[in-house]
Design a protein around this motif. Sequence first.
Motif, PDB file in Angstrom:
ATOM      1  N   LYS A 194       0.828  -1.209   0.000  1.00 26.05           N
ATOM      2  CA  LYS A 194       0.000   0.000   0.000  1.00 26.05           C
ATOM      3  C   LYS A 194       0.864   1.261   0.000  1.00 26.05           C
ATOM      4  CE  LYS A 194      -2.326  -1.281   3.696  1.00 26.05           C
ATOM      5  NZ  LYS A 194      -1.909  -2.692   3.853  1.00 26.05           N
ATOM      6  N   THR A 195       1.895   1.266   0.847  1.00 26.21           N
ATOM      7  CA  THR A 195       2.740   2.460   0.942  1.00 26.21           C
ATOM      8  C   THR A 195       3.573   2.650  -0.320  1.00 26.21           C
ATOM      9  OG1 THR A 195       2.880   2.031   3.316  1.00 26.21           O
ATOM     10  CG2 THR A 195       4.354   3.689   2.420  1.00 26.21           C
ATOM     11  N   THR A 196       4.087   1.571  -0.882  1.00 22.61           N
ATOM     12  CA  THR A 196       4.838   1.657  -2.139  1.00 22.61           C
ATOM     13  C   THR A 196       3.953   2.211  -3.247  1.00 22.61           C
ATOM     14  OG1 THR A 196       6.219  -0.226  -1.523  1.00 22.61           O
ATOM     15  CG2 THR A 196       6.100   0.317  -3.869  1.00 22.61           C
ATOM     16  N   THR A 197       2.713   1.734  -3.296  1.00 24.48           N
ATOM     17  CA  THR A 197       1.763   2.219  -4.300  1.00 24.48           C
ATOM     18  C   THR A 197       1.533   3.710  -4.146  1.00 24.48           C
ATOM     19  OG1 THR A 197       0.661   0.061  -4.329  1.00 24.48           O
ATOM     20  CG2 THR A 197      -0.569   1.934  -5.208  1.00 24.48           C
ATOM     21  N   VAL A 198       1.357   4.167  -2.911  1.00 23.94           N
ATOM     22  CA  VAL A 198       1.090   5.580  -2.678  1.00 23.94           C
ATOM     23  C   VAL A 198       2.304   6.434  -3.022  1.00 23.94           C
ATOM     24  CG1 VAL A 198       0.676   7.291  -0.868  1.00 23.94           C
ATOM     25  CG2 VAL A 198      -0.749   5.267  -1.013  1.00 23.94           C
ATOM     26  N   ALA A 199       3.499   5.952  -2.705  1.00 27.24           N
ATOM     27  CA  ALA A 199       4.706   6.703  -3.063  1.00 27.24           C
ATOM     28  C   ALA A 199       4.776   6.902  -4.577  1.00 27.24           C
ATOM     29  CB  ALA A 199       5.948   5.972  -2.562  1.00 27.24           C
ATOM     30  N   LYS A 200       4.498   5.859  -5.331  1.00 27.89           N
ATOM     31  CA  LYS A 200       4.531   5.975  -6.788  1.00 27.89           C
ATOM     32  C   LYS A 200       3.369   6.826  -7.299  1.00 27.89           C
ATOM     33  CE  LYS A 200       7.055   1.662  -7.538  1.00 27.89           C
ATOM     34  NZ  LYS A 200       7.068   0.324  -8.173  1.00 27.89           N
ATOM     35  N   LEU A 201       2.211   6.730  -6.632  1.00 25.60           N
ATOM     36  CA  LEU A 201       1.076   7.572  -7.007  1.00 25.60           C
ATOM     37  C   LEU A 201       1.419   9.049  -6.827  1.00 25.60           C
ATOM     38  CD1 LEU A 201      -1.909   8.295  -7.583  1.00 25.60           C
ATOM     39  CD2 LEU A 201      -2.367   7.802  -5.164  1.00 25.60           C
ATOM     40  N   LEU A 202       2.019   9.403  -5.687  1.00 27.00           N
ATOM     41  CA  LEU A 202       2.397  10.800  -5.453  1.00 27.00           C
ATOM     42  C   LEU A 202       3.424  11.263  -6.482  1.00 27.00           C
ATOM     43  CD1 LEU A 202       2.633  10.951  -1.550  1.00 27.00           C
ATOM     44  CD2 LEU A 202       0.769  11.710  -3.031  1.00 27.00           C
ATOM     45  N   ALA A 203       4.359  10.363  -6.831  1.00 30.39           N
ATOM     46  CA  ALA A 203       5.326  10.706  -7.879  1.00 30.39           C
ATOM     47  C   ALA A 203       4.611  10.973  -9.193  1.00 30.39           C
ATOM     48  CB  ALA A 203       6.344   9.575  -8.042  1.00 30.39           C
ATOM     49  N   ALA A 204       3.585  10.172  -9.495  1.00 25.07           N
ATOM     50  CA  ALA A 204       2.822  10.368 -10.731  1.00 25.07           C
ATOM     51  C   ALA A 204       2.090  11.701 -10.714  1.00 25.07           C
ATOM     52  CB  ALA A 204       1.833   9.215 -10.920  1.00 25.07           C
ATOM     53  N   LEU A 205       1.476  12.057  -9.589  1.00 29.94           N
ATOM     54  CA  LEU A 205       0.747  13.318  -9.492  1.00 29.94           C
ATOM     55  C   LEU A 205       1.686  14.507  -9.642  1.00 29.94           C
ATOM     56  CD1 LEU A 205      -1.732  12.535  -6.560  1.00 29.94           C
ATOM     57  CD2 LEU A 205      -2.201  12.515  -9.020  1.00 29.94           C
ATOM     58  N   VAL A 206       2.848  14.414  -9.016  1.00 23.63           N
ATOM     59  CA  VAL A 206       3.834  15.496  -9.116  1.00 23.63           C
ATOM     60  C   VAL A 206       4.329  15.653 -10.548  1.00 23.63           C
ATOM     61  CG1 VAL A 206       6.182  16.151  -8.443  1.00 23.63           C
ATOM     62  CG2 VAL A 206       4.557  15.385  -6.704  1.00 23.63           C
ATOM     63  N   ARG A 207       4.526  14.522 -11.239  1.00 28.76           N
ATOM     64  CA  ARG A 207       5.018  14.586 -12.618  1.00 28.76           C
ATOM     65  C   ARG A 207       3.920  14.987 -13.595  1.00 28.76           C
ATOM     66  NH1 ARG A 207       8.436   9.055 -13.279  1.00 28.76           N
ATOM     67  NH2 ARG A 207       8.325   9.704 -15.477  1.00 28.76           N
ATOM     68  N   LEU A 208       2.663  14.661 -13.254  1.00 31.67           N
ATOM     69  CA  LEU A 208       1.558  15.037 -14.132  1.00 31.67           C
ATOM     70  C   LEU A 208       1.386  16.549 -14.204  1.00 31.67           C
ATOM     71  CD1 LEU A 208      -1.469  12.625 -13.540  1.00 31.67           C
ATOM     72  CD2 LEU A 208      -0.446  13.201 -15.739  1.00 31.67           C
ATOM     73  N   GLU A 209       1.571  17.206 -13.080  1.00 30.61           N
ATOM     74  CA  GLU A 209       1.352  18.655 -13.014  1.00 30.61           C
ATOM     75  C   GLU A 209       2.590  19.325 -12.422  1.00 30.61           C
ATOM     76  OE1 GLU A 209      -2.885  19.712 -11.958  1.00 30.61           O
ATOM     77  OE2 GLU A 209      -2.739  17.728 -11.020  1.00 30.61           O
ATOM     78  N   PRO A 210       3.679  19.397 -13.199  1.00 33.76           N
ATOM     79  CA  PRO A 210       4.936  19.924 -12.653  1.00 33.76           C
ATOM     80  C   PRO A 210       4.865  21.391 -12.246  1.00 33.76           C
ATOM     81  CG  PRO A 210       5.069  19.601 -15.041  1.00 33.76           C
ATOM     82  CD  PRO A 210       3.804  18.978 -14.598  1.00 33.76           C
ATOM     83  N   GLU A 211       3.961  22.158 -12.842  1.00 40.50           N
ATOM     84  CA  GLU A 211       3.873  23.581 -12.499  1.00 40.50           C
ATOM     85  C   GLU A 211       3.102  23.813 -11.202  1.00 40.50           C
ATOM     86  OE1 GLU A 211       2.599  22.429 -15.425  1.00 40.50           O
ATOM     87  OE2 GLU A 211       4.362  22.785 -16.702  1.00 40.50           O
ATOM     88  N   GLN A 212       2.217  22.875 -10.865  1.00 40.54           N
ATOM     89  CA  GLN A 212       1.386  23.059  -9.686  1.00 40.54           C
ATOM     90  C   GLN A 212       2.100  22.522  -8.446  1.00 40.54           C
ATOM     91  OE1 GLN A 212      -2.443  21.242  -9.943  1.00 40.54           O
ATOM     92  NE2 GLN A 212      -3.115  21.923  -7.926  1.00 40.54           N
ATOM     93  N   LYS A 213       2.285  23.354  -7.455  1.00 33.72           N
ATOM     94  CA  LYS A 213       2.951  22.942  -6.222  1.00 33.72           C
ATOM     95  C   LYS A 213       1.904  22.352  -5.275  1.00 33.72           C
ATOM     96  CE  LYS A 213       6.818  26.155  -6.574  1.00 33.72           C
ATOM     97  NZ  LYS A 213       7.712  25.083  -7.029  1.00 33.72           N
ATOM     98  N   LEU A 214       1.687  21.052  -5.429  1.00 36.02           N
ATOM     99  CA  LEU A 214       0.667  20.372  -4.635  1.00 36.02           C
ATOM    100  C   LEU A 214       1.016  20.408  -3.150  1.00 36.02           C
ATOM    101  CD1 LEU A 214       0.048  17.193  -6.826  1.00 36.02           C
ATOM    102  CD2 LEU A 214      -1.428  19.198  -6.631  1.00 36.02           C
ATOM    103  N   ARG A 215       0.034  20.744  -2.349  1.00 33.56           N
ATOM    104  CA  ARG A 215       0.190  20.675  -0.890  1.00 33.56           C
ATOM    105  C   ARG A 215      -0.295  19.299  -0.453  1.00 33.56           C
ATOM    106  NH1 ARG A 215      -3.550  25.687   0.392  1.00 33.56           N
ATOM    107  NH2 ARG A 215      -4.700  24.507  -1.185  1.00 33.56           N
ATOM    108  N   ILE A 216       0.647  18.430  -0.097  1.00 29.84           N
ATOM    109  CA  ILE A 216       0.345  17.033   0.221  1.00 29.84           C
ATOM    110  C   ILE A 216       0.523  16.818   1.725  1.00 29.84           C
ATOM    111  CG2 ILE A 216       0.939  14.631  -0.245  1.00 29.84           C
ATOM    112  CD1 ILE A 216       2.202  15.620  -2.897  1.00 29.84           C
ATOM    113  N   GLN A 217      -0.448  16.171   2.353  1.00 32.59           N
ATOM    114  CA  GLN A 217      -0.341  15.868   3.773  1.00 32.59           C
ATOM    115  C   GLN A 217      -0.653  14.400   4.017  1.00 32.59           C
ATOM    116  OE1 GLN A 217      -1.624  18.429   6.885  1.00 32.59           O
ATOM    117  NE2 GLN A 217      -1.853  20.214   5.555  1.00 32.59           N
TER     118      GLN A 217
END
Length: 627
Positions: A194-217
């Motif tokens: 689950k945690t590995t999946t989420v780490a890769k998911l967050l990487a995907a979100l960051v790469r999908l929108e490189p201009e947007q500084k996502l606030r992740i908690q």
Amino acid sequence: MDNLFEVAIAQGALRSLDVQFARMVAQEDPLMMLAAACLSAEAGSGHVCLTLDQLQPDTLFDGRFPALASALWQAAGEPNLPLWQQRLAQHAAVSDGSAPTPLVLQQQRLYLQRLWQSEGEIAQFFLQESSVQQDIQQNIVEGRLAVNEVRLREILDDLFGETSADEINWQKVAAAVAATRRISIISGGPGTGKTTTVAKLLAALVRLEPEQKLRIQLAAPTGKAAARLTESLGKASAALALTDEQRARFPDDASTLHRLLGAQPNSQRMRYHQGNPLHLDVLIVDEASMVDLPMMARLVAALPAQARVIFLGDRDQLSSVEAGAVLGDICRFAEQGYSAARAAQLVRLTGCPLGATSVPHPADVRDALCLLRKSYRFDSGSGIGLLATAVNNGDGRVADNILTQGLADVSGYPLNETDDFKPLLEACLQGYRPYLQAVASGQTPAEILAAFGEFQVLCALREGPFGLTGLNERIEQVLNRQGLIRRPVALASRWYAGRPVMIGRNDSALGLYNGDIGIALHDDSGELRVYFQLPGGIIKSVQPSRLPAHETAYAMTVHKSQGSEFAHTLLVMPNHFLPVLTRELVYTAITRAKSRLSLYANQKVLNRAIGTPTQRRSGLTERLTAQ
């Protein structure tokens, strides 16, 4: 009726609180008094509502007190189901939710008003998301993609690898589900990633929108779960190929849900709520099975309108101590599979051979779910993994065989009489010796806390010789006799170097929360202080006199162990069956063990527990299929 209520309290069928509540709302109506008392008792047992068919003599108190149930039903006027419906609907203390009454009757379910409201808010939250997704599907038809599918497919292939045509990579599917939904749930057992999946998911979100500084908690229900999420996500993200800028967008610590929402000392109020939403774009909530109904309602109310939230958890674990089983209720819809449009989209995004499933009365929320089905921690020969599967399947015979096979990582021991305590206490002595030796040799608080986390005794009960209080006392005695601890002779002081304690009440002013574990150690000046490891790895020390409610923690209940993992877990079960012993409790205890499990139990009691699944009554699934 009063005399019968006194008997019910004496037998443990009702609490004094239940009877007092009934007297307050029922206005001397015997029928209403019985319904209100039973509803209060149900809420105290973790149920969200009382179904009216339970108010019959053969089902009252789940059939545990037949003579008492029959007498109470007769005192209430022997009402059948239509009469219950009629009389409750006419009572001044009951409404359909449109008036501020203490009780709410919806169809044939009776609720406390606050639980009815919380359940409705959660259902509306997920139903609202479903309507948003229908709009997105329409946008896809019209050619206005809600997400750049070509780019997302490239990123997912890069992070998870190319997918073969005959194998489903469920981690990749889960990431695709969450990347294309504002609300998603990823459920899986231990070691499913689950945690590995989420780490890769967050990487995907960051790469999908490189201009947007996502606030992740990041957040979890307890301090221990938050600390483990921080550590595991940090390790998983470190293994990814990210630029420094991308890595900087990853959160570096997790908080408890109480801390996230801004719990106020000595108050039920939260700093963040619908009128003052959280400042975030993405929220990851781990150990979501532990989140009770009222806390889930507070959380979803505090989310900004456009925020993305991903719930992680194991649907087969114990539900929350308080009312509700939100994750379990919603994850039932995973068995419905995906809709045709959703399956087609996930095939485009992942290349995995997913097919649509046609079922009667499907719930839209099914398209927001993904179950991780492959464990990477336990191989085919792992006793812990095999035992967890057997328990989940309700197969006591297979569980017995696993426990008696002599496997390296699983051992079963009889625990029928108090004489069986001797090998149990010897195992506790050997398990806790390393951390107490670390205390004696003056190692750092961080090293001592880590050593303590290698071994843990779990139990099902609080009271009795096989419960929390009895085990903690016996373990302390044997450690004291062996010279590993120096327990004070004076009973007025319980403190000594090496004493482990668990916090039992939130104290936001101190930054300590229910479930946090600390160890008493001497500081450089010789003063005894209690050291805790907070999320992010920070070590905090507090004077013993300043601690909120706490208790010794050589043994802890299985409920309190959720969100934690231990290299070696020792589970103690009572020698007679009680309703608290369920399949989910046994499964949760087993899956706290990373490398080794020792199980002390009466075989008949264990098998009956494995054959007793938890049932939490609620109306959430019905509300989610009512659209």
